[in-house]
Design an enzyme around this catalytic site. Structure first.
Site, PDB file in Angstrom:
ATOM      1  N   ASP A  64       0.834  -1.197   0.000  1.00 31.05           N
ATOM      2  CA  ASP A  64       0.000   0.000   0.000  1.00 31.05           C
ATOM      3  C   ASP A  64       0.867   1.246   0.000  1.00 31.05           C
ATOM      4  OD1 ASP A  64      -2.025   1.821   0.218  1.00 31.05           O
ATOM      5  OD2 ASP A  64      -2.578   1.305   2.272  1.00 31.05           O
ATOM      6  N   ASP A 120      -1.396   6.151  -6.614  1.00 25.26           N
ATOM      7  CA  ASP A 120      -1.723   5.175  -5.569  1.00 25.26           C
ATOM      8  C   ASP A 120      -1.816   3.765  -6.141  1.00 25.26           C
ATOM      9  OD1 ASP A 120      -2.538   4.318  -2.969  1.00 25.26           O
ATOM     10  OD2 ASP A 120      -4.597   4.260  -3.684  1.00 25.26           O
TER      11      ASP A 120
END
Length: 434
Positions: free
Chosen positions: A107, A313
């Site tokens: 992440d 992201d």
């Protein structure tokens, strides 16, 4: 005779050491090296999260839903990580001495590495064994005065002066426990590489809607507690990944240090913009083009676009753009594509078109993202998906106050992050060949 026996014993010992040493290779301090391992798509047949009852379209819609949840998380609480879900990537690594494998979701939108540990007060029932701290000779707790402890937003001090942490999620799920130190090993074969004294969250109180197949998070943000920052002596705060398209049943690659260099024909580099929160990777998007028609970012000033207006992201599937930019782009797409506009059957995407006849004959345009310092040309595989057999939708959506460059747009690109140089680079690449 005695000499021969000693010599044979010595040779056997050296041979055994040559076999075992890769498993316990510790890079020397200050020496930047390279390492590459696999990323597994969260929903793919190669993943422990894979549900064979779900169709390809089910998995797509789950990932889309996840994108909207993640956007709400970024907007509402910039410090709090998201609970794992669809559309992300998994990486295997090991903790402890001897090393015990964990499976974490990588992440770029969070920093802390955490996994469930024994002894546990309350833990969800994960498939792989929980990490037992009593079986590791390298496990240590971290004191409250540590700079690592101070880097956690919701940290507290236990009675024995050890650092505790708590992460709460929007759906009521949570993870809490001790901030601890361990030897982390990347890879599970003879090419494994170990790094000592990595701070991580050893969760002994975890509850909520966590999936039993996983065992934690691997934070790749730019903050002090992330894997990237903590391995800076080995990897020089550099990493890259190459994401294989979701339709292909294959693993992707993630590289660290010297293996992560992005160079050669077609690569572009754009600066990372530093903001108040150091976790996220903010870039500057100046405009978007459909063919030769350019649509400027809504935040333009007299001196140009407001910098740091979009987050790149790894965990968001869709690309999210400001309302005005998105609406202007869709008007151009309507004209260029020339097909009947229809609603998304699942009600998630905003720009969908109904095919007439063979899909092969539909002309979907190139969309160019104009970042500060370079242009990234996105093929239809990056920007459109068939949500059923005769409806194709744009995989970009509008938002009033947030922009995210999602992972569909990054597929078949080598994406490199160099935190020391303060840059992100993109290079068109066939990621199946990496």
């Amino acid at each position: 005779m005695a000499f021969t026996t000693i010599f044979q014993t010595l040779c056997s010992s050296l041979y055994l050491l040559s076999i075992l040493s890769p498993l316990f290779f510790y890079p020397s301090s200050g020496t930047v090296i390279g390492y590459t391992t696999h990323l597994i798509p969260y929903d793919s047949p190669l993943s422990p999260f894979h549900n064979p009852k779900n169709t390809h379209f089910d998995r797509l819609h789950d990932a889309f839903k996840r994108s909207f949840e993640r956007a709400n998380h970024f907007r509402s609480s910039i410090q709090s990580p998201m609970k794992p879900g669809g559309g992300e990537y998994l990486m295997k690594m090991s903790l402890g001495t001897p090393p015990i494998e964990i499976i974490g979701i990588v992440d770029t939108g969070s920093d802390l590495i955490w996994t469930q540990c024994l002894p546990c007060i309350i833990c969800y029932n994960q498939t792989i064994p929980l990490f037992d701290t009593s079986h590791s000779s390298s496990y240590k707790t971290i004191p409250c005065q540590s700079s690592f402890c101070q880097a956690i937003p919701n940290q507290y001090c236990n009675k024995n002066n050890t650092c505790g942490y708590r992460i709460a999620y929007g759906d009521g799920s949570f993870s809490s426990g001790n901030l601890s130190s361990e030897t982390l090993t990347l890879g599970t074969s003879s090419s494994s590489l170990s790094v000592q004294n990595i701070a991580f969250g050893c969760s002994d109180d975890t509850d909520g809607l966590f999936d039993k197949s996983g065992s934690g998070i691997i934070g790749l943000g730019s903050g002090k507690l992330s894997l990237i920052s903590q391995t800076s002596q080995s990897f020089g705060k550099k990493f890259s990944y190459c994401l294989v398209p979701s339709s292909i049943n294959s693993t992707s690659k993630i590289s660290f240090g010297n293996n992560s260099v992005v160079s050669g024909p077609g690569f572009v580099t754009t600066p990372i913009v530093t903001k108040g929160d150091e976790t996220f990777y903010y870039l500057s998007l100046e405009a978007v083009s459909v063919g030769i028609e350019r649509i400027a970012y809504k935040g333009e000033t007299k001196n140009g676009v407001v910098e740091g207006n979009i987050i790149v992201d790894s965990g968001t599937t869709l690309t999210i753009l400001p309302d005005s930019m998105f609406n202007a782009m869709v008007k151009v797409l309507d004209r260029v594509i020339g097909l009947e506009k229809v609603d998304d059957p699942d009600g998630q995407l905003d720009a969908c078109y109904k095919s007439v006849g063979d899909k092969i004959n539909i002309k979907l345009p190139i969309i160019t993202m104009h970042f500060k310092g370079g242009d990234v040309k996105l093929k239809p595989v990056n920007t459109f998906l068939w949500v059923n057999n005769d409806v194709v939708c744009l995989t970009m959506v509008p938002n009033t106050d947030l922009a995210i460059y999602g992972n569909l747009a990054q597929m078949n690109f080598l994406v490199g992050f160099d935190l020391n140089a303060g840059t992100v680079s993109f290079k068109p690449t066939d990621c199946t060949k990496e």
